[in-house]
Motif scaffolding. Structure first.
Motif, PDB file in Angstrom:
ATOM      1  N   UNK A  42       0.816  -1.193   0.000  1.00  0.00           N
ATOM      2  CA  UNK A  42       0.000   0.000   0.000  1.00  0.00           C
ATOM      3  C   UNK A  42       0.860   1.258   0.000  1.00  0.00           C
ATOM      4  N   UNK A  43       1.894   1.229  -0.764  1.00  0.00           N
ATOM      5  CA  UNK A  43       2.755   2.406  -0.805  1.00  0.00           C
ATOM      6  C   UNK A  43       2.136   3.525  -1.622  1.00  0.00           C
ATOM      7  N   UNK A  44       1.177   3.180  -2.514  1.00  0.00           N
ATOM      8  CA  UNK A  44       0.581   4.211  -3.360  1.00  0.00           C
ATOM      9  C   UNK A  44      -0.813   4.602  -2.893  1.00  0.00           C
ATOM     10  N   UNK A  45      -1.208   4.193  -1.713  1.00  0.00           N
ATOM     11  CA  UNK A  45      -2.568   4.451  -1.245  1.00  0.00           C
ATOM     12  C   UNK A  45      -2.941   5.914  -1.236  1.00  0.00           C
ATOM     13  N   UNK A  46      -2.099   6.753  -0.710  1.00  0.00           N
ATOM     14  CA  UNK A  46      -2.435   8.173  -0.627  1.00  0.00           C
ATOM     15  C   UNK A  46      -2.431   8.823  -2.013  1.00  0.00           C
ATOM     16  N   UNK A  47      -1.577   8.354  -2.898  1.00  0.00           N
ATOM     17  CA  UNK A  47      -1.537   8.917  -4.243  1.00  0.00           C
ATOM     18  C   UNK A  47      -2.819   8.577  -4.993  1.00  0.00           C
ATOM     19  N   UNK A  48      -3.320   7.377  -4.815  1.00  0.00           N
ATOM     20  CA  UNK A  48      -4.581   6.995  -5.464  1.00  0.00           C
ATOM     21  C   UNK A  48      -5.717   7.871  -4.978  1.00  0.00           C
ATOM     22  N   UNK A  49      -5.756   8.121  -3.684  1.00  0.00           N
ATOM     23  CA  UNK A  49      -6.810   8.980  -3.142  1.00  0.00           C
ATOM     24  C   UNK A  49      -6.724  10.388  -3.723  1.00  0.00           C
ATOM     25  N   UNK A  50      -5.521  10.930  -3.810  1.00  0.00           N
ATOM     26  CA  UNK A  50      -5.353  12.259  -4.397  1.00  0.00           C
ATOM     27  C   UNK A  50      -5.767  12.278  -5.859  1.00  0.00           C
ATOM     28  N   UNK A  51      -5.408  11.219  -6.594  1.00  0.00           N
ATOM     29  CA  UNK A  51      -5.800  11.152  -8.002  1.00  0.00           C
ATOM     30  C   UNK A  51      -7.314  11.077  -8.151  1.00  0.00           C
ATOM     31  N   UNK A  52      -7.977  10.338  -7.279  1.00  0.00           N
ATOM     32  CA  UNK A  52      -9.442  10.265  -7.316  1.00  0.00           C
ATOM     33  C   UNK A  52     -10.060  11.629  -7.036  1.00  0.00           C
ATOM     34  N   UNK A  53      -9.510  12.341  -6.067  1.00  0.00           N
ATOM     35  CA  UNK A  53     -10.015  13.674  -5.741  1.00  0.00           C
ATOM     36  C   UNK A  53      -9.826  14.632  -6.915  1.00  0.00           C
ATOM     37  N   UNK A  54      -8.665  14.563  -7.565  1.00  0.00           N
ATOM     38  CA  UNK A  54      -8.404  15.438  -8.708  1.00  0.00           C
ATOM     39  C   UNK A  54      -9.340  15.108  -9.864  1.00  0.00           C
ATOM     40  N   UNK A  55      -9.575  13.825 -10.092  1.00  0.00           N
ATOM     41  CA  UNK A  55     -10.478  13.423 -11.174  1.00  0.00           C
ATOM     42  C   UNK A  55     -11.903  13.871 -10.884  1.00  0.00           C
ATOM     43  N   UNK A  56     -12.325  13.755  -9.638  1.00  0.00           N
ATOM     44  CA  UNK A  56     -13.665  14.194  -9.261  1.00  0.00           C
ATOM     45  C   UNK A  56     -13.807  15.700  -9.416  1.00  0.00           C
ATOM     46  N   UNK A  57     -12.740  16.435  -9.147  1.00  0.00           N
ATOM     47  CA  UNK A  57     -12.790  17.889  -9.280  1.00  0.00           C
ATOM     48  C   UNK A  57     -12.894  18.307 -10.741  1.00  0.00           C
ATOM     49  N   UNK A  58     -12.347  17.505 -11.655  1.00  0.00           N
ATOM     50  CA  UNK A  58     -12.409  17.835 -13.079  1.00  0.00           C
ATOM     51  C   UNK A  58     -13.777  17.570 -13.676  1.00  0.00           C
ATOM     52  N   UNK A  59     -14.519  16.623 -13.092  1.00  0.00           N
ATOM     53  CA  UNK A  59     -15.833  16.278 -13.628  1.00  0.00           C
ATOM     54  C   UNK A  59     -16.868  17.305 -13.201  1.00  0.00           C
ATOM     55  N   UNK A  60     -17.872  17.536 -14.043  1.00  0.00           N
ATOM     56  CA  UNK A  60     -18.964  18.415 -13.610  1.00  0.00           C
ATOM     57  C   UNK A  60     -19.791  17.715 -12.533  1.00  0.00           C
ATOM     58  N   UNK A  61     -20.389  18.489 -11.671  1.00  0.00           N
ATOM     59  CA  UNK A  61     -21.147  17.921 -10.561  1.00  0.00           C
ATOM     60  C   UNK A  61     -22.498  17.379 -10.978  1.00  0.00           C
ATOM     61  N   UNK A  62     -22.954  17.712 -12.166  1.00  0.00           N
ATOM     62  CA  UNK A  62     -24.257  17.285 -12.636  1.00  0.00           C
ATOM     63  C   UNK A  62     -24.174  15.932 -13.326  1.00  0.00           C
ATOM     64  N   UNK A  63     -25.154  15.088 -13.087  1.00  0.00           N
ATOM     65  CA  UNK A  63     -25.201  13.780 -13.743  1.00  0.00           C
ATOM     66  C   UNK A  63     -25.726  13.903 -15.171  1.00  0.00           C
ATOM     67  N   UNK A  64     -26.500  14.926 -15.464  1.00  0.00           N
ATOM     68  CA  UNK A  64     -27.155  15.073 -16.766  1.00  0.00           C
ATOM     69  C   UNK A  64     -26.306  15.781 -17.795  1.00  0.00           C
TER      70      UNK A  64
END
Length: 67
Positions: A1-23
């Motif tokens: 689990x050496x990359x655990x924190x990096x994966x979390x940061x990448x998920x957060x960055x990806x979520x920030x790039x996506x629009x908040x709307x599902x439609x």
């Protein structure tokens, strides 16, 4: 689990790039979207029919048929 924190940061960055709307962010209700799509499809079919009826002397590639 050496990359655990990096994966979390990448998920957060990806979520920030996506629009908040599902439609997709168009702000339309499903009924409005259906009407918009129906109108666009009718216009597309009308344009296609006009080209088909108006271009009887062209071949499949749109070039003039010379016989």
């Amino acid at each position: 689990m050496t990359r655990g924190s990096q994966r979390e940061r990448d998920r957060e960055r990806a979520a920030a790039r996506k629009p908040n709307s599902k439609n997709g962010g168009d702000g339309l209700t499903p009924e409005q979207r259906r009407e918009r799509d129906k109108k666009a499809l009718e216009e597309k079919n009308a344009k296609k029919a006009a080209q088909a009826s108006g271009s009887t002397s062209t071949d499949a590639k749109g070039k003039d048929a010379k016989k």
